[in-house]
Design a protein around this motif. Structure first.
Motif, short mmCIF file in Angstrom:
data_model
loop_
_atom_site.label_atom_id
_atom_site.label_comp_id
_atom_site.label_asym_id
_atom_site.label_seq_id
_atom_site.Cartn_x
_atom_site.Cartn_y
_atom_site.Cartn_z
N ARG A 58 0.82 -1.21 0.00
CA ARG A 58 0.00 0.00 0.00
C ARG A 58 0.86 1.26 0.00
N GLN A 61 2.17 1.81 -3.42
CA GLN A 61 1.14 2.28 -4.36
C GLN A 61 0.83 3.76 -4.12
N TYR A 62 0.75 4.16 -2.86
CA TYR A 62 0.50 5.57 -2.55
C TYR A 62 1.63 6.44 -3.08
N THR A 65 1.45 6.86 -6.82
CA THR A 65 0.38 7.79 -7.22
C THR A 65 0.83 9.24 -7.06
N LEU A 102 -4.81 2.48 9.90
CA LEU A 102 -5.25 2.37 8.49
C LEU A 102 -4.97 0.99 7.90
N GLY A 120 -8.75 9.44 7.25
CA GLY A 120 -8.38 8.55 6.16
C GLY A 120 -9.33 7.37 6.06
N THR A 122 -11.31 6.60 3.62
CA THR A 122 -11.32 6.05 2.26
C THR A 122 -9.99 6.34 1.58
N GLU A 123 -9.75 5.67 0.45
CA GLU A 123 -8.51 5.92 -0.30
C GLU A 123 -8.46 7.37 -0.79
N GLU A 125 -9.68 10.02 0.80
CA GLU A 125 -9.26 10.85 1.93
C GLU A 125 -7.79 10.64 2.27
N ILE A 126 -7.33 9.40 2.16
CA ILE A 126 -5.92 9.11 2.45
C ILE A 126 -5.01 9.92 1.53
N LEU A 127 -5.35 9.95 0.26
CA LEU A 127 -4.52 10.69 -0.71
C LEU A 127 -4.57 12.19 -0.45
#
Length: 362
Positions: A58, A61-62, A65, A102, A120, A122-123, A125-127
């Motif tokens: 994860r 991946q973050y 992005t 998380l 966070g 949802t994804e 909100e995390i981003l």
């Protein structure tokens, strides 16, 4: 599907009675979730012994992005990520931490019960939160706090962080990216919030609706990022401050300290409001705590109706405010109390409510 319980026939009658009483408590309690959560998790278990799921995948991946978003502006920035006990970017570190909860669904439920919120959920909100922290990380990596234009536009980064702040929610001089007027709390947060908005590919560029001041801030970010494109970072360390794998604090103790800190912050705000309301010169005869106790029944009912809450919750807030007024020895005259008390109670009730100080923890 309806739930049911099977008891072994060897249960002693008194044990069965205890079990039935517990179930009855849950059924009639207002805090059903609290009782169930207390039964479901071990508060003695250290934070570093809770299993976390797919952490490396994860985080990778973050990072991918966010680097893709930076690349769209021609910026190559190799920041690092790690897991800690909260969202934060330490000074002098070109990276930032994500909170442990998380990465485990059970921990998410525990954190929601203990704090009343999840940063966070949802994804998406995390981003958003990560773009904000990335603003701090890039600020550190390239030494942007020393930039004269940044200081002029956003303010001095040397300014002390306040214990609390009163944002102008509808101000058009700040971006409202994470909400709660966070950009107004400190120049560094203003910078990080404006950067996050600037970077977000989902943002809406309605420059005609921005104030001249906000337009200047966004243009400043754009110019600073052009400098970043042509320079190498001055910091390249990979420090992982307060990494979760080194944190052996029992989870119950962790949340106990959390509540203590939050309670302290909330009461400081209440103290400030009390002092501000009754700081005028003149003859001070009556104790405000005495006035509140005398009018408690009426004030409790009024506050309950104004805020749309149960009277027991309004009474809990009143008890806390009375205690602070007594501790601070706030005094005034009756006419002053009658004029200012309704608004003062409403404001302080909302402070205590927002800071989760009106809940009863098991």
């Amino acid at each position: 599907m309806r739930g049911f319980i099977i008891f072994e026939t060897s249960f002693a009658f008194e044990n069965l009675t205890v079990v039935l009483e517990k179930l009855k408590d849950i059924r009639h309690s207002r805090d059903k979730v609290g009782i169930v959560m207390k039964m479901l998790y071990d508060k003695r278990k250290p934070l570093n012994q809770w299993p976390l799921q797919a952490v490396d995948e994860r985080l990778a991946q973050y990072k991918k992005t966010l680097q893709r978003e930076l690349k769209s502006y021609g910026i190559s920035f190799d920041f690092h990520l790690w897991v800690s006990d909260e969202w934060f970017c330490p000074d002098g570190v070109p990276g930032f931490a994500l909170p442990f909860y998380l990465f485990n669904p059970q921990l998410m439920k525990i954190h929601k019960y203990e704090t009343g919120a999840i940063e966070g959920r949802t994804e998406f909100e995390i981003l958003k939160l990560m773009r904000h922290e990335l603003g701090h990380a890039i600020d550190n990596a390239y030494g942007l706090r020393k930039n004269k234009e940044r200081q002029r536009v956003f303010g001095s980064p040397k300014r002390e962080y306040p214990e609390y702040y009163n944002p102008q929610i509808y101000s058009r001089n700040y971006v409202h990216y994470l909400g709660e007027g966070y950009a107004q709390s400190h120049p560094d947060e203003d910078f990080a919030e404006t950067f996050a908005f600037w970077l977000d590919p989902n943002r809406k560029w309605r420059m005609k609706n921005f104030s001249k001041r906000l337009t200047e801030k966004i243009n400043c970010i754009d110019r600073l990022m052009r400098i970043v494109r042509s320079q190498q970072p001055v910091l390249n360390n990979r420090f992982r401050i307060d990494a979760i794998e080194k944190n052996s604090t029992p989870i119950g103790e962790f949340y106990k300290e959390y509540h203590k800190a939050r309670n302290t912050a909330a009461l400081r705000r209440v103290d400030h409001e009390l002092r501000q309301a009754f700081q005028w010169p003149g003859e001070k005869k009556m104790s405000f705590s005495f006035f509140l106790r005398k009018e408690k029944h009426y004030l409790k009912k009024q506050l309950s109706e104004q805020e749309g809450v149960y009277q027991y919750e309004a009474e809990r807030a009143l008890r806390k405010i009375i205690k602070r007024a007594e501790t601070l020895n706030i005094k005034g005259n009756v006419s002053e109390f009658r004029r200012k008390t309704p608004d003062l109670l409403k404001k302080n009730f909302r402070v205590l409510k927002e800071q989760e100080q009106l809940r009863v923890y098991l």
